[in-house]
Design an enzyme around this catalytic site. Structure first.
Site, short mmCIF file in Angstrom:
data_model
loop_
_atom_site.label_atom_id
_atom_site.label_comp_id
_atom_site.label_asym_id
_atom_site.label_seq_id
_atom_site.Cartn_x
_atom_site.Cartn_y
_atom_site.Cartn_z
CG ASN A 157 -0.51 0.60 2.60
OD1 ASN A 157 -0.53 2.05 2.81
ND2 ASN A 157 0.05 -0.02 3.21
CG PHE A 161 0.04 9.52 6.92
CD1 PHE A 161 0.08 8.19 7.26
CD2 PHE A 161 1.03 10.38 7.75
CE1 PHE A 161 0.76 7.61 8.32
CE2 PHE A 161 1.99 9.49 8.53
CZ PHE A 161 1.72 8.27 8.82
CB SER A 223 4.15 5.52 7.15
OG SER A 223 3.32 5.48 5.79
CG ASN A 225 3.34 4.53 1.61
OD1 ASN A 225 4.10 4.01 0.74
ND2 ASN A 225 2.57 3.56 2.45
CB THR A 226 4.48 10.55 4.77
OG1 THR A 226 3.06 10.29 4.48
CG2 THR A 226 4.55 12.12 4.93
CE LYS A 263 2.60 -0.03 12.85
NZ LYS A 263 1.29 0.07 12.44
CG ASN A 294 4.61 1.39 9.39
OD1 ASN A 294 3.77 0.95 8.73
ND2 ASN A 294 4.26 2.28 9.98
#
Length: 408
Positions: A157, A161, A223, A225-226, A263, A294
């Protein structure tokens, strides 16, 4: 006049009381459809594992993954499933000064906006973590941004966010609290906005906003993805971040001060993990636990799916051993003094048991729910309970960290 011998017949002219053959078929079809609908409805509601495994989930995998995700959240929001499994006493445990009926939680990322908390509680999770929630609403990354790796029991994925923002989620959870209808332990996972001008302030706002509603809060700086988010795990940045977060928490009224967890990513070097551990042991940065881990940006060579090359975080079975090993390292390097929630590739009670032996006080799953549906929750708990009993443990806490060396 009736035209005999055609499919338009409704009455046999030789016997007006007898219904014609086409009507019989229609009646049979209606009855069969009704019976099938009732059967499916009961199987869905009762979490019949065979039905989900052989019929329902294969159908779900024909639906685009993000749409399937939204439908799953909607179904749980409407509380359309209610399994009958009762947690045995051996699964009861303690986490962050809260008593859990079982140590199996739902990881952040599934219920991003706090829409299905009650449904997830009814599904049998011992605790529920929602989010990540960002201060301001943001759409996340462009679609498509979720990809199934069916052959690998994995997901990639790159949501980025996507969040409805603090205010919307706050009001939603506030209503649950006011209704007095929320019994499950609730964690709220905090993120930062992609275009934030002050990354630390985004997290401080989350601490101040949600402490009154959450049972624990999670600082998500892992994460993939940021852009730039994972750099906040660096020693100096993390120390600045946690100093401000702890200061903000301690400034709240005592009855609103909540445990804070961080996390971390599974892709950190041993040196980076040890630096994180050193930071969180400083008085001014003293948080209450770690979530390990994560999603990963690593792509194991054994992946078979055509989607293995998609950008984003990989979750699911390929992450299992990597995350368990990291749980063991963190447990060993902290001397077991820092509570750990173990996440990554839990598809069975054995997977959960191994993370507990490695040092996790509780575990979370997500990808397994995507592949096996709601019955996976009861199955993991049942298998975990059996393993604890078979190995002579009276409760989860007795097993925490007892096998740490075998995973190092």
């Amino acid at each position: 006049m009736y035209k005999t011998g055609t499919t338009m017949n409704r009455i046999d002219p030789a016997n007006p009381c007898r219904v014609s053959t086409p009507n019989k078929f229609r009646s049979l079809l209606k009855v069969s459809t009704l019976a099938a609908s009732v059967y499916c409805g009961v199987c869905l509601y009762k979490c019949n594992e065979s039905f989900y495994e052989n019929i329902f989930m294969p159908m779900v995998r024909m639906v685009p993954p993000e749409l399937a995700h939204r439908l799953a959240v909607l179904g749980l929001k409407m509380e359309v499933v209610r399994p009958s499994y009762q947690d045995p006493e051996v699964l009861r445990t303690q986490l962050l000064n809260k008593t859990l009926e079982n140590p199996v939680g739902i990881a952040a990322g599934f219920d991003k906006h706090g829409e299905a908390v009650k449904g997830l509680e009814r599904l049998g999770f011992g605790f529920v973590e929602i989010g990540s929630v960002t201060p301001e609403p943001q759409p996340g990354n462009p679609k498509p941004r979720v990809f199934r790796l069916n052959e690998d029991k994995a997901i990639v994925n790159r949501y980025g966010f996507n969040s409805e923002g603090h205010e919307v989620v706050f009001e939603r959870i506030k209503k649950l609290r006011q209704d007095g209808d929320l019994k499950v332990t609730l964690g709220i996972n905090l993120g930062r906005n992609k275009k934030s001008e002050d990354n630390i302030e985004d997290y401080v706002q989350g601490i101040r906003k949600f402490s009154v509603l959450a049972d624990y809060l999670v600082v998500n700086i892992s994460s993939p993805n940021t852009p730039g988010l994972r750099t906040m795990q660096n020693k100096s940045t993390l120390q600045s971040l946690l100093t401000e977060i702890v200061k903000a928490r301690n400034a709240l009224p005592p009855n609103e001060q909540r445990p804070i967890l961080v996390k971390i990513a599974p892709d950190l070097s041993d040196g980076c993990v040890q630096e994180i551990i050193a930071v969180i042991q400083k008085k001014e940065c003293a948080i209450d636990g770690l979530i390990v881990s994560n999603t990963t940006i690593d792509r194991p060579s054994e992946l078979k799916s055509i989607n293995a090359g998609q950008l984003g975080g990989l979750s699911g079975a390929p992450l299992s051993s990597k995350s368990t090993q990291l749980v063991a390292k963190v447990y060993k390097w902290t001397g077991g003094r820092v509570p750990i929630i173990g996440v990554g590739g839990i598809f069975s009670g054995r997977d959960a048991y191994e993370k507990i032996l490695a040092g996790a006080s509780a575990v979370q799953l997500y990808t397994a729910l995507i592949y096996h549906g709601p019955p996976i929750v009861a199955r993991v708990k049942q298998e975990l309970g059996q393993l604890l009993k078979e190995n002579g443990y009276e409760n989860v806490q007795q097993a925490v960290g007892k096998g740490v060396d075998q995973f190092l």
